[in-house]
Design a protein around this motif. Structure first.
Motif, short mmCIF file in Angstrom:
data_model
loop_
_atom_site.label_atom_id
_atom_site.label_comp_id
_atom_site.label_asym_id
_atom_site.label_seq_id
_atom_site.Cartn_x
_atom_site.Cartn_y
_atom_site.Cartn_z
N LEU A 129 0.71 -1.04 0.00
CA LEU A 129 -0.16 -0.17 -0.28
C LEU A 129 1.08 1.30 -0.27
CD1 LEU A 129 -3.08 0.85 -0.27
CD2 LEU A 129 -2.76 1.40 2.47
N GLN A 130 1.30 1.33 0.61
CA GLN A 130 2.95 2.45 0.84
C GLN A 130 3.46 2.89 -0.70
OE1 GLN A 130 2.47 3.45 3.64
NE2 GLN A 130 4.49 4.15 3.88
N LEU A 131 3.30 1.57 -1.61
CA LEU A 131 4.28 1.94 -2.41
C LEU A 131 2.95 2.27 -3.41
CD1 LEU A 131 5.81 -1.11 -3.49
CD2 LEU A 131 6.76 0.89 -3.34
N GLU A 135 0.92 6.86 -8.71
CA GLU A 135 -0.95 6.30 -8.61
C GLU A 135 -0.94 5.40 -8.80
OE1 GLU A 135 -3.42 8.45 -11.29
OE2 GLU A 135 -2.02 10.80 -10.57
N THR A 136 -0.34 4.39 -9.93
CA THR A 136 -0.50 3.46 -10.43
C THR A 136 0.65 2.52 -9.85
OG1 THR A 136 0.45 3.73 -12.58
CG2 THR A 136 -1.75 3.91 -12.52
N LEU A 143 -5.23 2.78 -6.26
CA LEU A 143 -5.70 2.24 -4.82
C LEU A 143 -7.04 2.94 -5.04
CD1 LEU A 143 -5.17 2.35 -1.67
CD2 LEU A 143 -4.65 5.10 -1.71
N LYS A 144 -8.44 1.95 -4.20
CA LYS A 144 -9.60 2.74 -4.80
C LYS A 144 -9.70 4.01 -4.15
CE LYS A 144 -13.17 0.42 -5.20
NZ LYS A 144 -14.06 -0.18 -5.64
N ASN A 145 -10.71 4.95 -4.84
CA ASN A 145 -11.34 6.01 -4.06
C ASN A 145 -12.22 6.47 -3.13
OD1 ASN A 145 -10.88 8.86 -3.82
ND2 ASN A 145 -11.71 8.98 -6.14
N ASP A 146 -11.93 5.66 -2.14
CA ASP A 146 -12.20 5.85 -0.60
C ASP A 146 -11.73 6.70 -0.04
OD1 ASP A 146 -13.75 4.64 1.59
OD2 ASP A 146 -14.16 2.80 0.61
N PRO A 147 -12.71 7.34 0.38
CA PRO A 147 -12.32 8.72 1.54
C PRO A 147 -11.51 7.48 2.82
CG PRO A 147 -13.93 9.32 1.08
CD PRO A 147 -13.81 8.34 0.24
N SER A 148 -12.33 6.07 3.09
CA SER A 148 -11.95 5.89 4.53
C SER A 148 -10.50 4.51 4.48
CB SER A 148 -12.76 4.76 5.39
OG SER A 148 -12.98 3.87 3.70
N LEU A 149 -10.52 4.21 3.00
CA LEU A 149 -8.90 3.89 2.53
C LEU A 149 -7.98 4.90 3.05
CD1 LEU A 149 -10.37 1.40 -0.47
CD2 LEU A 149 -9.97 0.84 1.84
N HIS A 150 -7.96 5.99 2.43
CA HIS A 150 -6.96 6.74 2.72
C HIS A 150 -6.56 7.39 4.07
CE1 HIS A 150 -6.48 7.45 -1.79
NE2 HIS A 150 -7.64 7.19 -2.18
N PHE A 151 -8.00 7.32 4.56
CA PHE A 151 -7.02 7.59 5.74
C PHE A 151 -7.13 6.55 6.61
CE2 PHE A 151 -7.96 8.19 10.56
CZ PHE A 151 -7.47 9.20 10.86
N TYR A 152 -7.20 5.27 6.55
CA TYR A 152 -6.13 4.08 6.93
C TYR A 152 -5.22 3.82 6.74
CZ TYR A 152 -11.21 2.05 7.91
OH TYR A 152 -12.31 1.61 9.06
N ALA A 153 -4.06 3.88 5.02
CA ALA A 153 -3.34 3.84 4.77
C ALA A 153 -2.67 5.30 5.61
CB ALA A 153 -3.05 4.83 3.36
#
Length: 171
Positions: free
Chosen positions: A24-26, A31-32, A81-91
């Motif tokens: 996920l860090q990558l 972006e891809t 990465l899917k465009n999901d705010p919760s995923l971005h915050f988890y990351a």
């Protein structure tokens, strides 16, 4: 359980895996990604394990295929990465945890000498005051980001912050 809550729970459990967190860090840096590029960045990860982890990230709806290219009879998938705010915050949160864990791996760590600080402030701000505060922080950080290591006493320090509306009752 609602689908969104179940997805968030699966995603969080998936991200707690250190290998998937490294992958996920990558995605946070680029972006891809393709499996080939991930393999180059994580050379100690066996190919079968890499594919298993990438497939788990797809299954848990953390990353998705955004393109496919035919290369010498095989199909190379490009992921994002899917465009999901919760995923971005988890990351974001998991990155903080990973960085702090790496810091604690140093047997000689000293929280005071190393200027480790983490705080949470509950501030009552209007939208305009909040925007001004964030803008001031960004300007200051951008100014500091332009400095070079230059050796000497300078060392890399990571500064992270999040602005989230609070619960008046629970603050």
């Amino acid at each position: 359980m609602e689908r969104g809550v179940l997805m968030a729970s699966n995603a969080l459990n998936s991200l707690l895996n250190p290998v998937r967190m490294n992958i996920l860090q990558l995605f946070l840096e680029n972006e891809t990604e393709t499996v080939k590029r991930i393999a180059e960045e994580l050379p100690d990860l066996p190919p079968a394990s890499l594919y298993r982890h990438v497939n788990k990230l797809v299954e848990d709806e953390i990353i998705e295929v955004c393109a496919e290219y035919k290369i010498r009879g095989t199909v190379e998938k490009v992921y994002r990465l899917k465009n999901d705010p919760s995923l971005h915050f988890y990351a974001f949160a998991m990155t903080l945890l990973r960085d702090f864990d790496k810091y604690l791996q140093n047997k000689d760590y000293d929280l005071v000498q190393d200027r480790i600080d983490f705080q949470s402030y509950a501030l009552y701000l209007s939208d305009q005051e909040c925007d001004e505060l964030v803008q001031t922080l960004r300007e200051t950080l951008h100014k500091m980001a332009d400095t070079k290591s230059g050796g000497g006493e300078r060392r890399l320090r990571k500064f992270s912050f999040a602005v989230i509306p609070g619960d008046e009752k629970g603050k």
